[in-house]
Design a protein around this motif. Structure first.
Motif, PDB file in Angstrom:
ATOM      1  N   UNK A 235       0.818  -1.291   0.020  1.00  0.00           N
ATOM      2  CA  UNK A 235      -0.038  -0.050   0.033  1.00  0.00           C
ATOM      3  C   UNK A 235       0.850   1.310   0.062  1.00  0.00           C
ATOM      4  N   UNK A 236       1.937   1.322   0.570  1.00  0.00           N
ATOM      5  CA  UNK A 236       2.606   2.408   0.794  1.00  0.00           C
ATOM      6  C   UNK A 236       3.547   2.709  -0.421  1.00  0.00           C
ATOM      7  N   UNK A 237       3.980   1.828  -1.087  1.00  0.00           N
ATOM      8  CA  UNK A 237       4.531   2.011  -2.511  1.00  0.00           C
ATOM      9  C   UNK A 237       3.535   2.110  -3.606  1.00  0.00           C
ATOM     10  N   UNK A 238       2.449   1.745  -3.365  1.00  0.00           N
ATOM     11  CA  UNK A 238       1.498   2.293  -4.449  1.00  0.00           C
ATOM     12  C   UNK A 238       1.044   3.890  -4.156  1.00  0.00           C
ATOM     13  N   UNK A 239       0.774   4.012  -3.259  1.00  0.00           N
ATOM     14  CA  UNK A 239       0.397   5.702  -2.846  1.00  0.00           C
ATOM     15  C   UNK A 239       1.799   6.316  -3.068  1.00  0.00           C
ATOM     16  N   UNK A 240       2.637   6.072  -2.571  1.00  0.00           N
ATOM     17  CA  UNK A 240       4.030   6.831  -3.025  1.00  0.00           C
ATOM     18  C   UNK A 240       4.187   7.297  -4.505  1.00  0.00           C
TER      19      UNK A 240
ATOM     20  N   UNK B  35      13.339   1.023   4.695  1.00  0.00           N
ATOM     21  CA  UNK B  35      13.279   1.207   3.371  1.00  0.00           C
ATOM     22  C   UNK B  35      11.970   1.797   2.956  1.00  0.00           C
ATOM     23  N   UNK B  36      10.952   1.249   3.618  1.00  0.00           N
ATOM     24  CA  UNK B  36       9.487   1.783   3.460  1.00  0.00           C
ATOM     25  C   UNK B  36       9.322   3.485   3.727  1.00  0.00           C
ATOM     26  N   UNK B  37       9.989   3.801   5.005  1.00  0.00           N
ATOM     27  CA  UNK B  37       9.982   5.010   5.249  1.00  0.00           C
ATOM     28  C   UNK B  37      10.685   5.879   4.129  1.00  0.00           C
ATOM     29  N   UNK B  38      11.734   5.336   3.622  1.00  0.00           N
ATOM     30  CA  UNK B  38      12.562   5.984   2.569  1.00  0.00           C
ATOM     31  C   UNK B  38      11.497   6.216   1.436  1.00  0.00           C
ATOM     32  N   UNK B  39      10.800   5.365   1.081  1.00  0.00           N
ATOM     33  CA  UNK B  39       9.751   5.533   0.008  1.00  0.00           C
ATOM     34  C   UNK B  39       8.862   6.719   0.104  1.00  0.00           C
TER      35      UNK B  39
ATOM     36  N   UNK C 131       9.306   9.098   2.322  1.00  0.00           N
ATOM     37  CA  UNK C 131       9.889  10.238   2.404  1.00  0.00           C
ATOM     38  C   UNK C 131      10.489  10.562   0.934  1.00  0.00           C
ATOM     39  N   UNK C 132      10.676   9.764  -0.021  1.00  0.00           N
ATOM     40  CA  UNK C 132      10.791  10.433  -1.503  1.00  0.00           C
ATOM     41  C   UNK C 132       9.629  11.075  -1.899  1.00  0.00           C
ATOM     42  N   UNK C 133       8.633  10.269  -1.752  1.00  0.00           N
ATOM     43  CA  UNK C 133       7.237  11.089  -2.194  1.00  0.00           C
ATOM     44  C   UNK C 133       6.956  12.360  -1.542  1.00  0.00           C
ATOM     45  N   UNK C 134       7.221  12.462  -0.223  1.00  0.00           N
ATOM     46  CA  UNK C 134       7.162  13.916   0.423  1.00  0.00           C
ATOM     47  C   UNK C 134       8.014  14.875  -0.014  1.00  0.00           C
ATOM     48  N   UNK C 135       9.335  14.223  -0.244  1.00  0.00           N
ATOM     49  CA  UNK C 135      10.262  15.251  -0.790  1.00  0.00           C
ATOM     50  C   UNK C 135       9.876  15.736  -2.227  1.00  0.00           C
ATOM     51  N   UNK C 136       9.544  14.919  -3.113  1.00  0.00           N
ATOM     52  CA  UNK C 136       8.977  15.299  -4.305  1.00  0.00           C
ATOM     53  C   UNK C 136       7.729  16.416  -4.075  1.00  0.00           C
ATOM     54  N   UNK C 137       6.911  16.022  -3.395  1.00  0.00           N
ATOM     55  CA  UNK C 137       5.789  17.123  -3.053  1.00  0.00           C
ATOM     56  C   UNK C 137       6.308  18.364  -2.775  1.00  0.00           C
ATOM     57  N   UNK C 138       7.168  18.450  -1.770  1.00  0.00           N
ATOM     58  CA  UNK C 138       7.724  19.414  -1.354  1.00  0.00           C
ATOM     59  C   UNK C 138       8.553  20.467  -2.314  1.00  0.00           C
ATOM     60  N   UNK C 139       9.242  19.890  -2.890  1.00  0.00           N
ATOM     61  CA  UNK C 139      10.337  20.393  -3.695  1.00  0.00           C
ATOM     62  C   UNK C 139       9.327  20.963  -4.891  1.00  0.00           C
ATOM     63  N   UNK C 140       8.315  20.225  -5.592  1.00  0.00           N
ATOM     64  CA  UNK C 140       7.760  20.864  -6.513  1.00  0.00           C
ATOM     65  C   UNK C 140       6.409  21.803  -6.135  1.00  0.00           C
ATOM     66  N   UNK C 141       6.225  21.957  -4.786  1.00  0.00           N
ATOM     67  CA  UNK C 141       5.191  22.606  -4.195  1.00  0.00           C
ATOM     68  C   UNK C 141       4.892  24.125  -4.732  1.00  0.00           C
ATOM     69  N   UNK C 142       6.204  24.704  -4.897  1.00  0.00           N
ATOM     70  CA  UNK C 142       6.216  26.436  -5.295  1.00  0.00           C
ATOM     71  C   UNK C 142       6.130  26.662  -6.722  1.00  0.00           C
ATOM     72  N   UNK C 143       5.679  25.599  -7.591  1.00  0.00           N
ATOM     73  CA  UNK C 143       5.753  25.971  -9.293  1.00  0.00           C
ATOM     74  C   UNK C 143       4.675  27.018  -9.297  1.00  0.00           C
ATOM     75  N   UNK C 144       4.810  27.759 -10.221  1.00  0.00           N
ATOM     76  CA  UNK C 144       3.898  28.799 -10.993  1.00  0.00           C
ATOM     77  C   UNK C 144       2.790  28.150 -11.635  1.00  0.00           C
TER      78      UNK C 144
END
Lengths: 144, 95
Positions: free
Chosen positions: A126-131, B70-74, B76-89
């Motif tokens: 689920x985590x990988x899917x959502x991410x 590893x799952x936390x890293x996944x 975190x990667x999604x969150x980092x992508x969201x934060x970096x791209x948050x301020x686009x015009x």
């Protein structure tokens, strides 16, 4: 996000394939015990089903089927499932992530580890899917 | 600057190859990585976890903490992508 890909063949095949892809992703997650697979692989297949929808059916319809905000929610819920499965033994006096101490009723320890591995792999899936869906949606410009 | 970069890279590569020459051969049964815990995992995983797939048992049970990381890293990667791209015009987003 790009426009919808205007092709009747792609549209029909996508509508047929997406439920099959979801079923196959679920199969890969659950059969991690017996064959190569597990949480990460199945999660990627599930994410691919959503991304195919986004590409082939266009923004409006695919967002109706799978809201953009759901990706982040799923990612967090998956990590939470894994974390809670590790935390419950700690609250019961056993080491962190010791699946043998989980309170499943009436089964002996190898079976408790078996079911805990299944729960944990589902959480990972689920985590990988959502991410992955969240990253795709952000990269293609949806507002999350 | 390119000469300095190339020199540093060449030195690093030489150092890595020198260190890599001491590693055991591929598939050697006496290698330290295959002798200590790995053999025990393979011997005991079916009895202790009822899971025929040793890879899944090791990943999710014996080394479950690494998989949690590893799952936390996944995530975190999604969150980092969201934060970096948050301020686009706003002009970049689709109408």
């Amino acid at each position: 996000m790009t426009r919808r890909y205007e092709s009747l063949i792609i549209d029909v095949i996508t509508r047929i394939n997406v439920p099959l892809m979801r079923l196959f992703g679920l199969y890969v997650i659950v059969h991690g015990h017996y064959s190569p697979g597990g949480g990460f692989q199945g999660g990627v297949i599930l994410a691919t089903s959503v991304i195919l929808e986004r590409i082939a059916l266009g923004p409006e319809e695919s967002r109706r089927r799978f809201a953009p905000r759901t990706g982040l929610v799923l990612a967090s819920v998956g990590v939470l499932i894994f974390g809670v499965t590790g935390l419950v033994p700690l609250l019961l006096g056993a080491p962190f992530l010791d699946y043998g101490a989980l309170p499943f009723p009436g089964v002996e320890e190898p079976a408790r580890r078996y079911w805990a591995i299944l729960i944990v792999e589902s959480g990972i899936g689920i985590a990988v899917w959502g991410a992955l869906v969240a990253i795709f949606d952000k990269l293609t410009g949806s507002e999350l | 600057m390119r000469v300095a970069t190339a020199a540093i890279l060449a030195a690093f590569t030489a150092f890595l190859m020198l260190a890599g020459a001491d590693l055991p051969a591929l598939g050697e049964p006496d290698a330290p990585a295959a002798v200590y815990v790995a053999a025990e995992y393979m011997k005991r995983s079916l009895a202790e976890t009822k899971t025929p797939n040793v890879v899944t048992a090791v990943l999710a049970d014996y080394r479950g903490f690494d998989t949690l990381g590893e799952t936390t890293v996944v995530l975190t990667a999604a969150l980092a992508c969201l934060l970096v791209l948050a301020g686009r015009e706003p002009g970049r987003r689709d109408p």
